[in-house]
Design a protein around this motif. Structure first.
Motif, PDB file in Angstrom:
ATOM      1  N   UNK A 101      27.240  26.584  59.815  1.00  0.00           N
ATOM      2  CA  UNK A 101      28.166  25.907  58.899  1.00  0.00           C
ATOM      3  C   UNK A 101      28.810  24.683  59.538  1.00  0.00           C
ATOM      4  N   UNK A 102      27.997  23.825  60.100  1.00  0.00           N
ATOM      5  CA  UNK A 102      28.448  22.646  60.836  1.00  0.00           C
ATOM      6  C   UNK A 102      29.108  21.638  59.886  1.00  0.00           C
ATOM      7  N   UNK A 103      30.422  21.527  59.978  1.00  0.00           N
ATOM      8  CA  UNK A 103      31.201  20.634  59.119  1.00  0.00           C
ATOM      9  C   UNK A 103      30.750  19.177  59.260  1.00  0.00           C
ATOM     10  N   UNK A 104      30.366  18.789  60.463  1.00  0.00           N
ATOM     11  CA  UNK A 104      29.938  17.402  60.696  1.00  0.00           C
ATOM     12  C   UNK A 104      28.700  17.071  59.860  1.00  0.00           C
ATOM     13  N   UNK A 105      27.717  17.952  59.869  1.00  0.00           N
ATOM     14  CA  UNK A 105      26.479  17.680  59.136  1.00  0.00           C
ATOM     15  C   UNK A 105      26.626  17.919  57.630  1.00  0.00           C
ATOM     16  N   UNK A 106      27.322  18.990  57.247  1.00  0.00           N
ATOM     17  CA  UNK A 106      27.400  19.379  55.836  1.00  0.00           C
ATOM     18  C   UNK A 106      28.492  18.680  55.031  1.00  0.00           C
ATOM     19  N   UNK A 107      29.493  18.141  55.693  1.00  0.00           N
ATOM     20  CA  UNK A 107      30.595  17.526  54.944  1.00  0.00           C
ATOM     21  C   UNK A 107      30.752  16.054  55.327  1.00  0.00           C
ATOM     22  N   UNK A 108      31.086  15.810  56.574  1.00  0.00           N
ATOM     23  CA  UNK A 108      31.399  14.438  56.981  1.00  0.00           C
ATOM     24  C   UNK A 108      30.186  13.512  56.927  1.00  0.00           C
ATOM     25  N   UNK A 128      20.655  29.188  58.920  1.00  0.00           N
ATOM     26  CA  UNK A 128      20.444  29.613  57.524  1.00  0.00           C
ATOM     27  C   UNK A 128      18.968  29.686  57.165  1.00  0.00           C
ATOM     28  N   UNK A 129      18.101  29.147  58.050  1.00  0.00           N
ATOM     29  CA  UNK A 129      16.658  29.070  57.790  1.00  0.00           C
ATOM     30  C   UNK A 129      16.421  28.304  56.490  1.00  0.00           C
ATOM     31  N   UNK A 130      17.090  27.138  56.395  1.00  0.00           N
ATOM     32  CA  UNK A 130      17.128  26.395  55.148  1.00  0.00           C
ATOM     33  C   UNK A 130      17.218  24.898  55.412  1.00  0.00           C
ATOM     34  N   UNK A 131      16.470  24.129  54.615  1.00  0.00           N
ATOM     35  CA  UNK A 131      16.599  22.672  54.628  1.00  0.00           C
ATOM     36  C   UNK A 131      17.343  22.266  53.370  1.00  0.00           C
ATOM     37  N   UNK A 132      18.233  21.301  53.511  1.00  0.00           N
ATOM     38  CA  UNK A 132      18.950  20.748  52.368  1.00  0.00           C
ATOM     39  C   UNK A 132      18.587  19.277  52.287  1.00  0.00           C
ATOM     40  N   UNK A 133      17.942  18.913  51.182  1.00  0.00           N
ATOM     41  CA  UNK A 133      17.480  17.544  50.967  1.00  0.00           C
ATOM     42  C   UNK A 133      18.376  16.889  49.923  1.00  0.00           C
ATOM     43  N   UNK A 134      18.987  15.772  50.302  1.00  0.00           N
ATOM     44  CA  UNK A 134      19.898  15.065  49.413  1.00  0.00           C
ATOM     45  C   UNK A 134      19.364  13.672  49.119  1.00  0.00           C
ATOM     46  N   UNK A 135      19.418  13.295  47.839  1.00  0.00           N
ATOM     47  CA  UNK A 135      18.967  11.980  47.392  1.00  0.00           C
ATOM     48  C   UNK A 135      19.949  11.434  46.361  1.00  0.00           C
ATOM     49  N   UNK A 136      19.755  10.188  45.995  1.00  0.00           N
ATOM     50  CA  UNK A 136      20.600   9.483  45.021  1.00  0.00           C
ATOM     51  C   UNK A 136      22.060   9.407  45.483  1.00  0.00           C
TER      52      UNK A 136
END
Length: 175
Positions: A101-108, A128-136
């Motif tokens: 739950x790294x605040x730097x990567x997930x929030x900031x 989490x064994x998970x990739x989160x892909x963000x676009x737009x």
């Protein structure tokens, strides 16, 4: 940051960032290194020139703290400024979390990368064994967020039309 680097004040094997006024110094885990290498390998298979791809190299954000994403893909013709590049030339940033739950990567980073118009932001999370892909990107975040479990294929579509196919089945995990 420039002063720390100029004085060789960064111990070998550590990564140092100044983020929101904090100096963050963390050693890179084997899982981070292996994951970045898997992504870099996929980028090379997609024939993205190596001059446009690097890891842990300083990216300048005007008026804010600079960053050094785990992996950065630049636009063609991006101009080098000493040992750094301008955030406006970044097409994609990839980060591998160094703690749960790294605040730097997930929030900031989400807010910063989106605010500066980085079209694609990928977080690989070995906890989490998970990739989160963000676009737009927009002023406060990303309009599209897609979660891809480790083991499923992942496609990065750059605004240049380049497609990067990533096999996440070999991404290492942490407890």
């Amino acid at each position: 940051m420039d002063d720390l680097l100029a004085r060789d004040a960064v111990p070998e094997g550590y990564r140092v960032e100044i983020f929101d006024g904090e100096v963050i110094m963390t050693p890179q885990s084997p899982e981070q290194d292996w994951t970045v290498n898997e992504v870099r390998s996929a980028v090379r298979k997609a024939a993205v020139p190596r001059e446009r791809v690097f890891g842990d190299v300083l990216v300048r954000f005007p008026g804010e703290n600079d960053a050094a994403p785990d992996l950065t893909i630049l636009a063609e013709g991006a101009e080098r400024h000493g040992d750094s590049y301008d955030c406006m030339d970044v097409l994609a940033a990839v980060e591998v979390t160094s703690r749960p739950d790294d605040d730097k990567d997930y929030v900031r980073n989400v807010a910063k990368y989106a605010r500066f118009g980085i079209d694609l932001y990928l977080i690989a999370d070995p906890f989490k064994k998970l990739c989160t892909l963000m676009t737009e990107p927009h002023a406060t975040g990303y309009a599209k967020v897609k979660e891809i479990p480790y083991g499923e294929p992942l496609t990065l579509r750059l605004i240049t039309g380049e497609r990067i196919e990533i096999d996440t089945s070999d991404f290492p995990v942490r407890d």
